[in-house]
Design an enzyme around this catalytic site. Sequence first.
Site, PDB file in Angstrom:
ATOM      1  N   ASN A 104       0.829  -1.214   0.000  1.00 33.46           N
ATOM      2  CA  ASN A 104       0.000   0.000   0.000  1.00 33.46           C
ATOM      3  C   ASN A 104       0.856   1.255   0.000  1.00 33.46           C
ATOM      4  O   ASN A 104       0.373   2.369  -0.102  1.00 33.46           O
ATOM      5  CB  ASN A 104      -0.955   0.024   1.199  1.00 33.46           C
ATOM      6  CG  ASN A 104      -0.272   0.477   2.485  1.00 33.46           C
ATOM      7  OD1 ASN A 104       0.888   0.147   2.748  1.00 33.46           O
ATOM      8  ND2 ASN A 104      -0.978   1.250   3.293  1.00 33.46           N
ATOM      9  N   ARG A 146      19.313   1.599  14.372  1.00 34.92           N
ATOM     10  CA  ARG A 146      19.598   3.035  14.298  1.00 34.92           C
ATOM     11  C   ARG A 146      20.794   3.397  15.162  1.00 34.92           C
ATOM     12  O   ARG A 146      21.650   4.194  14.759  1.00 34.92           O
ATOM     13  CB  ARG A 146      18.392   3.835  14.773  1.00 34.92           C
ATOM     14  CG  ARG A 146      17.270   3.920  13.764  1.00 34.92           C
ATOM     15  CD  ARG A 146      16.102   4.587  14.412  1.00 34.92           C
ATOM     16  NE  ARG A 146      15.210   5.175  13.446  1.00 34.92           N
ATOM     17  CZ  ARG A 146      13.907   4.956  13.400  1.00 34.92           C
ATOM     18  NH1 ARG A 146      13.364   4.129  14.262  1.00 34.92           N
ATOM     19  NH2 ARG A 146      13.164   5.538  12.493  1.00 34.92           N
ATOM     20  N   CYS A 188       3.850  -9.755  37.271  1.00 36.94           N
ATOM     21  CA  CYS A 188       2.621 -10.054  38.014  1.00 36.94           C
ATOM     22  C   CYS A 188       1.383  -9.469  37.342  1.00 36.94           C
ATOM     23  O   CYS A 188       0.296 -10.034  37.440  1.00 36.94           O
ATOM     24  CB  CYS A 188       2.727  -9.572  39.463  1.00 36.94           C
ATOM     25  SG  CYS A 188       3.193  -7.859  39.585  1.00 36.94           S
TER      26      CYS A 188
END
Lengths: 297, 635
Positions: B49, B113, B164
Amino acid sequence: MNGDGEELTAQETALYDRQIRVWGADAQRRLSKAHVLVYGIKGTIAEFCKNIVLAGVGSLTLIDDRPITEELLSSNFLIPPDENIYNGKTIAQLCCDSLKDFNPMVRVFVEKGDLSSFDVEFFGKFDVVVVSCCSRSAKKLANEKCRKASKRVAFYTVDCRDSCGEVFVDLQDYKYQKKKMEETIECHLKYPCFEDALSVPWRALHRRMSKLYFAMRVIEKFEEVEGRSAGDVSDADLSNVLKLKKELCTAQSLNESHVPDTLLERLVADTTEFPPVSAVIGGILGQVFYRSSWFTR
Amino acid sequence: MASSIIKDAKVLMVGAGGIGCELLKTLALSGFSEIHIIDMDTIEVSNLNRQFLFRQSHVGQSKAKVARDAVLKFRPKINITSYHANVKDPDFNVDFFKQFNVVLNGLDNLDARRHVNRLCLAADVPLVESGTTGFLGQVTVHVKGRTECYECQPKPAPKTYPVCTITSTPSKFVHCIVWAKELLFSKLFGDKNQDNDLNVRSSDAASSSKNIEDIFEHSKDEDIGQYGKKIFDHVFGYNIELALSNEETWKNRNRPKPIYSKDVLSDELDKQNGDLDNDNACGDGFSVSAMSSLGMKNPQDIWSLKENSRVFLEALRLFFTKREKDIGNLSFDKDDQLAVEFVTAAANIRAASFGIPLHSLFEAKGIAGNIVHAVATTNAVIAGLIVIEAIKVLKNDIKSYRMTYCLEHPARNTLLMPVEPFEPNKSCYVCSESPVLLEINTNRSKLKDVVEKIIKAKLGMSLPLVMNASNLLYEAGDIEDDMVAIYNANLEKVLAELPSPVTGGTMLTVEDFQQELKCNINIKHREEFDEEKEPDGMVLSGWTQPVAAAENEDKSVSNGANTSDAPITEVEKSENDDDVGIISPVKKRKLPDDSDKSNTADDERHHKKLQVIDDEDDLVMLDGNLDGFKKRRVS
């Protein structure tokens, strides 16, 4: 599911995944129903076309009957520099072939003729009309036809010279939504037509109005007065252009410092587009299209 | 426009993806004729796209190679060298970088980078960095000695979550995704030998651990439908009941609800078992899909608890019947449809249990796969800006260098904000050779902890060398055989007991030859560390700490290794702002000491740095409060 009823196909969902994550499936559906007309193709418009085709616009119709020249080739990545390929074809035809390739789901058409030869009904078939490479009066006429059409037709113009560019957008009566904090507010903008916008007395404009705006108006006027086609100016015209600038500034009661000679010099000396600027302006115009298509009708 | 400066320039592009395609095209059109391009990826459908140099028929091929071929079609005479390789490969050493006049990054991860940043500094080659996400983007220029390097300012590190929260007290959907992906999926389909916190409970119950393990084992003759329900009931029913038994946890929290398959799917107990007719019997492992099998078409639908449960069981069944050979080797892959379906279903059921809103497969996939949303236009704009900066760099037009930020919505009538670069950060350990301080218990912590958690993880070195004065303690990479044993032994030794003891006051020198980075670590001995806040028992200071790291500094879980960092640190998005100084990469280091007085003189000095440059070379000046529209005010 939404009011439009049709869902995106699996192919569309896969191809447009990354952009659907930006604007949602609904907006994608609306975008893919939009029909765009483009008149006059140079580098910046080629960029714009690429951007809307990749995004999945419903259809794109190209008009540019000019044959290929060296200059036009230099800033247009859609056309292979191979005489065997481009000989005998118009710019629109060559661009059409390439653009279809970018996204087989988008229908790309070619129409022929001068901009003035198309009537209101023709313009009315489109959701967006983009005009470039023509005179101010041609743009004005096209804009008027768009406004007369039975449904709303958005109108954009683009003009890039040297490393500068100017874009005009008319969305007529435009309603959209904006998110502010947690709320969604309904907004409404009334765009002036092309001629009204350009007719605003210079003194009445924003204090920080870009100098480029005035410079473009001077050159536009010069081309009109001299009977030149859009973009047909050169170094040799500089002194006359500067003379015209003086006249216009006086007529508009605008201080000449708003229209630097150096800027006019640049625009006159080099009318070819600068590719990075074409990419930026073509990109921004593409975004204008994306965002305004989300709120069609 | 091809002046000789451009024509003669030799340019390196790192990345041939979203930004890369646009950049290569614009460079070629602008007259650049000597371009090298590195990219290790292959083309995927979701690229198409925006990565317009690629076609459907290219899926699976090298991005760098295909990009090159596509551009040569409209610029046949230029030289493009493509490398289908990882830029971190040792072949791309300082000498390699030195041959270029400028390096242009179009990367999608922080690690690469930083690596390129170091090599550019070592080679003394200017670097133009960039990034995009959706409609947001930026371009920055880094020239050694003149501007900040890429690491002078903190960059956001990937988000991590306390264990947790994932195992016991999720409160957001992403916690459920991480649980489904990193714990449940791994437990069922991943490497069995790996530690897994799936059954971690805050109270005791260590005794029945053997039985728990048995539950996840699938015996050969066990009916897969039964197995699936057994797992379902265990993780969504039994485990929740167990967690509920610990009153403390739920004192101030909403109690989760246990969910059992028989309650959700009461009318369909026998529907799935051995329903062979429904299988997509197409032999090809990857097109196996629970959604298809169940006739569910729309990935944007939010499934009910019942539908999620069906998908869970069906996906599990399909893994065990159609993809047996994969079990035990799998790690989550966002392009593995069945894995995405399973994780979505599992996360949703858990979310239902904890009262967290459910999400569609489309949304879940984005979260689980760390998918960065993207459009063609932003990349095109950014690529244009990169070329503009590159040309300035080639011309040595120092005063014109700009960091340019492309906003999502125009602020103060401007969409593109150019800002002058800052000077190098004198405390940057990467470009200013500033030492860092490490607080550590030298009698308890081992060298390997320092190497893994500090030198590699935090300082970003890949193949480090560690020295105490002139004594080599450890070296990574190609080592002679007789040294291997010594180094391995050293790694296991506590700092104070190394052949050359490392104690308070010692200065360690660490180097990475490939990055040509050298850094001094001053050691300070400390006896005690806070178990919760400093679980590693080591505290590093004087380095540029990434922002927004763990939600708290607990032992934490991240949302998978493949993270794309956000390109912009903290661009403040304001709709109606009238102020300058909107764009500020996080903390401005150069605050004057009396900044809290905030008198106008200071403000001006402050703002001067961040002023929008308004000269004739404005790229874009937009009027109007809607993106991209030039609306004249008719007064």
